[in-house]
Design an enzyme around this catalytic site. Structure first.
Site, mmCIF file in Angstrom:
data_model
loop_
_atom_site.group_PDB
_atom_site.id
_atom_site.type_symbol
_atom_site.label_atom_id
_atom_site.label_comp_id
_atom_site.label_asym_id
_atom_site.label_seq_id
_atom_site.Cartn_x
_atom_site.Cartn_y
_atom_site.Cartn_z
ATOM 1 C CB ALA A 10 4.947 2.627 -2.005
ATOM 2 C CB ALA A 11 7.892 2.792 2.136
ATOM 3 C CB SER A 38 8.521 0.847 -8.266
ATOM 4 O OG SER A 38 9.236 1.518 -7.303
ATOM 5 C CB CYS A 42 -3.807 1.724 -5.594
ATOM 6 S SG CYS A 42 -2.592 2.102 -4.324
ATOM 7 C CB VAL A 80 15.713 -9.370 4.908
ATOM 8 C CG1 VAL A 80 16.415 -9.179 6.244
ATOM 9 C CG2 VAL A 80 16.464 -8.626 3.803
ATOM 10 C CG ASP A 281 1.237 -0.521 3.941
ATOM 11 O OD1 ASP A 281 1.073 0.713 3.957
ATOM 12 O OD2 ASP A 281 0.588 -1.289 3.182
ATOM 13 N NE ARG A 440 -23.758 30.543 5.423
ATOM 14 C CZ ARG A 440 -24.431 31.316 4.572
ATOM 15 N NH1 ARG A 440 -24.078 31.354 3.299
ATOM 16 N NH2 ARG A 440 -25.425 32.048 4.977
HETATM 17 P P1 FAD Z 1 4.476 -2.739 0.116
HETATM 18 O O1 FAD Z 1 3.916 -2.105 -1.067
HETATM 19 O O2 FAD Z 1 3.765 -3.896 0.723
HETATM 20 O O3 FAD Z 1 5.968 -3.157 -0.238
HETATM 21 C C1 FAD Z 1 6.761 -3.889 0.648
HETATM 22 C C2 FAD Z 1 7.705 -4.766 -0.155
HETATM 23 O O4 FAD Z 1 8.573 -5.440 0.748
HETATM 24 C C3 FAD Z 1 6.977 -5.849 -0.935
HETATM 25 O O5 FAD Z 1 7.333 -5.779 -2.293
HETATM 26 C C4 FAD Z 1 7.423 -7.157 -0.280
HETATM 27 O O6 FAD Z 1 7.576 -8.226 -1.202
HETATM 28 C C5 FAD Z 1 8.756 -6.767 0.320
HETATM 29 N N1 FAD Z 1 9.136 -7.558 1.497
HETATM 30 C C6 FAD Z 1 8.354 -7.870 2.567
HETATM 31 N N2 FAD Z 1 9.065 -8.572 3.474
HETATM 32 C C7 FAD Z 1 10.307 -8.703 2.967
HETATM 33 C C8 FAD Z 1 11.498 -9.328 3.435
HETATM 34 N N3 FAD Z 1 11.557 -9.943 4.623
HETATM 35 N N4 FAD Z 1 12.608 -9.296 2.643
HETATM 36 C C9 FAD Z 1 12.578 -8.667 1.428
HETATM 37 N N5 FAD Z 1 11.479 -8.061 0.935
HETATM 38 C C10 FAD Z 1 10.359 -8.071 1.708
HETATM 39 N N6 FAD Z 1 -3.460 2.772 -0.878
HETATM 40 C C11 FAD Z 1 -3.966 3.999 -1.168
HETATM 41 O O7 FAD Z 1 -3.466 5.016 -0.651
HETATM 42 N N7 FAD Z 1 -5.018 4.138 -2.046
HETATM 43 C C12 FAD Z 1 -5.576 3.060 -2.673
HETATM 44 O O8 FAD Z 1 -6.502 3.217 -3.485
HETATM 45 C C13 FAD Z 1 -5.073 1.772 -2.381
HETATM 46 N N8 FAD Z 1 -5.605 0.678 -2.975
HETATM 47 C C14 FAD Z 1 -5.058 -0.550 -2.718
HETATM 48 C C15 FAD Z 1 -5.617 -1.671 -3.341
HETATM 49 C C16 FAD Z 1 -5.097 -2.927 -3.084
HETATM 50 C C17 FAD Z 1 -5.695 -4.114 -3.757
HETATM 51 C C18 FAD Z 1 -3.996 -3.074 -2.193
HETATM 52 C C19 FAD Z 1 -3.417 -4.450 -1.903
HETATM 53 C C20 FAD Z 1 -3.444 -1.985 -1.562
HETATM 54 C C21 FAD Z 1 -3.969 -0.711 -1.813
HETATM 55 N N9 FAD Z 1 -3.459 0.423 -1.177
HETATM 56 C C22 FAD Z 1 -3.981 1.666 -1.458
HETATM 57 C C23 FAD Z 1 -2.385 0.313 -0.167
HETATM 58 C C24 FAD Z 1 -1.012 0.549 -0.764
HETATM 59 O O9 FAD Z 1 -0.810 -0.269 -1.866
HETATM 60 C C25 FAD Z 1 0.024 0.259 0.303
HETATM 61 O O10 FAD Z 1 -0.223 1.116 1.390
HETATM 62 C C26 FAD Z 1 1.437 0.477 -0.196
HETATM 63 O O11 FAD Z 1 1.754 -0.427 -1.212
HETATM 64 C C27 FAD Z 1 2.439 0.299 0.949
HETATM 65 O O12 FAD Z 1 3.721 0.472 0.458
HETATM 66 P P2 FAD Z 1 4.963 -0.130 1.242
HETATM 67 O O13 FAD Z 1 6.157 0.160 0.410
HETATM 68 O O14 FAD Z 1 4.943 0.308 2.645
HETATM 69 O O15 FAD Z 1 4.682 -1.699 1.298
#
Ligand code: FAD
Length: 443
Positions: A10-11, A38, A42, A80, A281, A440
Site C-alpha cells: 500500500a504505502a 499491491s 483487508c 533488504v 505501518d 443536541r
Molecule cells: P504492508 O502492507 O505490510 O506492506 C509492506 C511490504 O513490505 C510487505 O509486502 C512486506 O513483504 C515488505 N517488506 C517488509 N520488510 C521488508 C524488507 N526488509 N525488504 C523488502 N520488503 C520488505 N486496514 C484498514 O484500513 N481497514 C481494514 O479493514 C483492514 N483490514 C485488515 C485485515 C487484515 C487481515 C490485515 C492483515 C490487515 C488489515 N488492514 C486493514 C491493515 C492494512 O492492510 C495495512 O495497514 C496496510 O497493508 C499497510 O500497508 P503498508 O504498505 O504500510 O505495509
C-alpha cells in the site's frame, strides 16, 4: 533521480505511482521480499470465508503491470537486510537464491509495513497454529480448513480477531476468542464493547476474557490451549495479538523510532536522516485530535502517507494532514465504528470532557426496517469541541462515523454538528440525524 522503495504494498506503491506522475525522468527500483505486489490484506478474512472467491481478486496491480506499464524495476523475493545512509546504499538478499545485492539511491522510502506479533509461548510452532497477514498465510489457513477442524481458538479480540471469528463462524466452526483484557475490541470504551459481547453471545461465539495464554499443547498438531485459568481443547489457533513494525534492519542507521519501534517521521514523511522517507505501518501517524504522533496502522493511512511521501520525494511540498483514528469493523450482524478519542483516551490525555450516549433508530421511526443504533460522543466541556465518537448498530454506522470523522478533521464543535445540513428522506434518516440528536443533548 534514482528512487528506491522498500516494500511493494500500500504505502510503497502509492509512493511509486505519485513519483511516476510527477517526475518523468524517475528511475524507480522497488524491493519486495514477498512474491506479490499491491494486494488488499483487508480482504483476506473474506477470501477465507469464501465471500471473495480467490485471493487473486485482492491484487490491485500485478508485478508485471508495474514493470511493463509503469516501467518500475519491481523486484520480488528481495529482502533488504541493511542500510548504509552514509554511502546511500541498501543491501538486499534474494530470499530464494540467497544471492546478495547492493543498490544505490538518491532518495529512499521505507515502506516495510508491520508483521504479526508472535508470542514466544511453548507450542507456538505446532501445526494448525496460524497468524494472518499475507496471501500465503491465508492459503495456509484455507488449506487447514479442509481437514478435521471443528473447534477454533482466536487469541486477541481486535479487528482481525473479530473479522476472523465471523469468517470461521460462517464455516460452521465452534469459535472461541480469548482476550487478555476486560473486553473485546479495546479501542472502544467498555460500555460500548459490551454490545459486541452481546452479539458474540447471540451468534454462539464463545468469549473468554481476563485470561492470559501460557502455552499451546500438542505433539505435532495443536490439541489444546492453556491459559492462566483453564485448558481449552481446540483444533486450530489463530494468533491475532497485534503487529510490530518491520524496522529491525534499520536499528544501527541512526534513524529515530518511537516507543513501538515505528519510524519517527515529520509531516513530509521525512525520517531523521536526509533523503530517507518512511510511510505506512512502519511509521508513526500524526493524530489530529491528540495533536501528536500516534501509531494506528491501517490501510487507508498507508495509502495516504505513501502518496504524500511520493510527492515530497519528487520535491512537491505537501504535508500529511494527519489521521482522526477512524475505523470500522463488521462483526456478524453489527458494525462497530470509532473515530477520534474514546472516553478512556480522553481521560489518559487529561482532557476536560463530557460524553453523551444515545440509542435511537437509524432511519425515520415510522418507516419499516429501522434498526437500533447506539451513539457515544465525547466532547470538550470547555469549548465544546468534538473529541470522538463511537457508533454500534446493524445499519448506518459507516455514514455516521464518516460524518464524525469529517467534523473532527475540521475541528468542529457540538453546535456545528447540530447545524450540519445532512441529507434526509424517511428510508435513509430522521429529520434530525442520530448524531445530531445526540449532539443536541450537549450541555
Ligand atoms: P504492508 O502492507 O505490510 O506492506 C509492506 C511490504 O513490505 C510487505 O509486502 C512486506 O513483504 C515488505 N517488506 C517488509 N520488510 C521488508 C524488507 N526488509 N525488504 C523488502 N520488503 C520488505 N486496514 C484498514 O484500513 N481497514 C481494514 O479493514 C483492514 N483490514 C485488515 C485485515 C487484515 C487481515 C490485515 C492483515 C490487515 C488489515 N488492514 C486493514 C491493515 C492494512 O492492510 C495495512 O495497514 C496496510 O497493508 C499497510 O500497508 P503498508 O504498505 O504500510 O505495509
Amino acid at each position: 533521480m534514482k528512487y528506491i522503495i522498500i516494500g511493494g504494498d500500500a504505502a510503497g506503491m502509492s509512493a511509486a505511482m505519485e513519483i511516476i506522475r510527477n517526475d518523468k525522468d524517475a528511475e524507480i527500483l522497488t524491493l519486495e521480499k514477498g512474491g506479490v505486489y499491491s494486494y488488499g490484506q483487508c480482504g483476506l478474512p473474506y477470501t477465507i470465508s469464501g465471500i471473495i472467491p480467490s485471493t487473486d481478486a485482492l491484487i490491485a496491480r500485478s508485478v508485471d503491470t508495474f514493470r511493463n506499464k509503469y516501467g518500475i524495476d519491481a523486484m520480488i523475493y528481495h529482502e533488504v537486510n541493511k542500510l548504509d545512509p552514509e554511502k546511500k546504499v541498501v543491501h538486499a538478499t534474494n530470499v530464494l537464491t540467497e544471492e546478495k545485492f547492493k543498490y544505490e539511491y538518491d532518495k529512499l522510502l521505507v515502506a516495510t509495513g508491520a508483521s504479526p506479533h508472535i508470542p514466544d509461548w511453548k507450542g507456538i510452532d505446532l501445526k494448525h497454529v496460524h497468524s494472518l497477514k499475507t496471501i500465503p498465510d491465508a492459503h495456509k489457513i484455507m488449506n487447514d480448513m479442509g481437514k478435521d477442524i471443528n473447534d477454533i481458538t482466536i487469541v486477541g479480540g481486535g479487528y482481525i480477531g473479530l473479522e476472523m471469528a465471523e469468517s470461521f463462524k460462517m464455516m460452521d466452526k465452534h469459535v472461541r476468542i480469548i482476550q487478555r483484557g476486560k473486553h473485546l475490541a479495546n479501542i472502544f470504551d467498555e460500555d460500548m464493547a459490551l454490545l459486541i459481547h452481546e452479539e458474540a453471545s447471540k451468534q454462539g461465539i464463545e468469549v473468554v476474557i481476563n485470561e492470559n495464554v501460557l502455552a499451546i499443547n500438542g505433539e505435532q498438531i495443536v490439541e489444546s490451549i492453556q491459559t492462566d485459568c483453564n485448558v481449552y481443547k481446540t483444533d486450530l489457533v489463530l494468533i491475532a495479538t497485534g503487529i510490530t513494525p518491520n524496522t529491525n534492519f534499520l536499528k544501527d542507521t541512526g534513524i529515530i523510532f518511537n516507543a513501538k519501534n515505528a519510524i519517527q517521521v515529520n509531516r513530509h514523511m521525512e525520517t531523521s536522516i536526509k533523503d530517507i522517507y518512511a510511510a505506512g505501518d512502519c511509521a508513526v501517524h500524526y493524530h489530529i485530535v491528540k495533536e501528536k504522533d500516534d501509531y494506528i496502522p491501517l490501510g487507508t493511512t498507508a495509502n495516504k502517507q505513501g502518496r504524500i511521501a511520493g510527492f515530497n520525494m519528487v520535491g512537491v511540498q505537501r504535508p500529511f494532514s494527519g489521521i482522526t483514528g477512524s475505523s470500522i469493523i463488521k462483526f456478524m450482524n453489527v458494525s462497530l465504528g470509532k473515530t477520534g478519542l474514546s472516553e478512556k483516551e480522553a481521560q489518559s490525555l487529561n482532557l476536560p470532557y463530557e460524553m453523551i450516549k444515545l440509542e435511537t433508530n437509524n432511519i425515520a421511526g415510522y418507516y419499516p426496517g429501522g434498526k437500533s443504533i447506539l451513539i457515544k460522543l465525547i466532547y470538550r466541556n470547555d469549548n465544546h469541541q468534538l473529541l470522538g465518537g463511537q457508533v454500534i448498530g446493524e445499519e448506518g454506522v459507516d455514514k455516521r462515523i464518516d460524518v464524525l470523522s469529517t467534523a473532527l478533521f475540521n475541528r468542529m464543535t457540538m453546535r456545528d454538528l447540530e447545524d450540519l445540513d445532512l441529507c434526509y428522506a424517511p428510508p435513509y434518516n430522521s429529520t434530525w440525524d442520530p448524531i445530531q440528536q445526540a449532539a443536541r443533548r450537549h450541555s
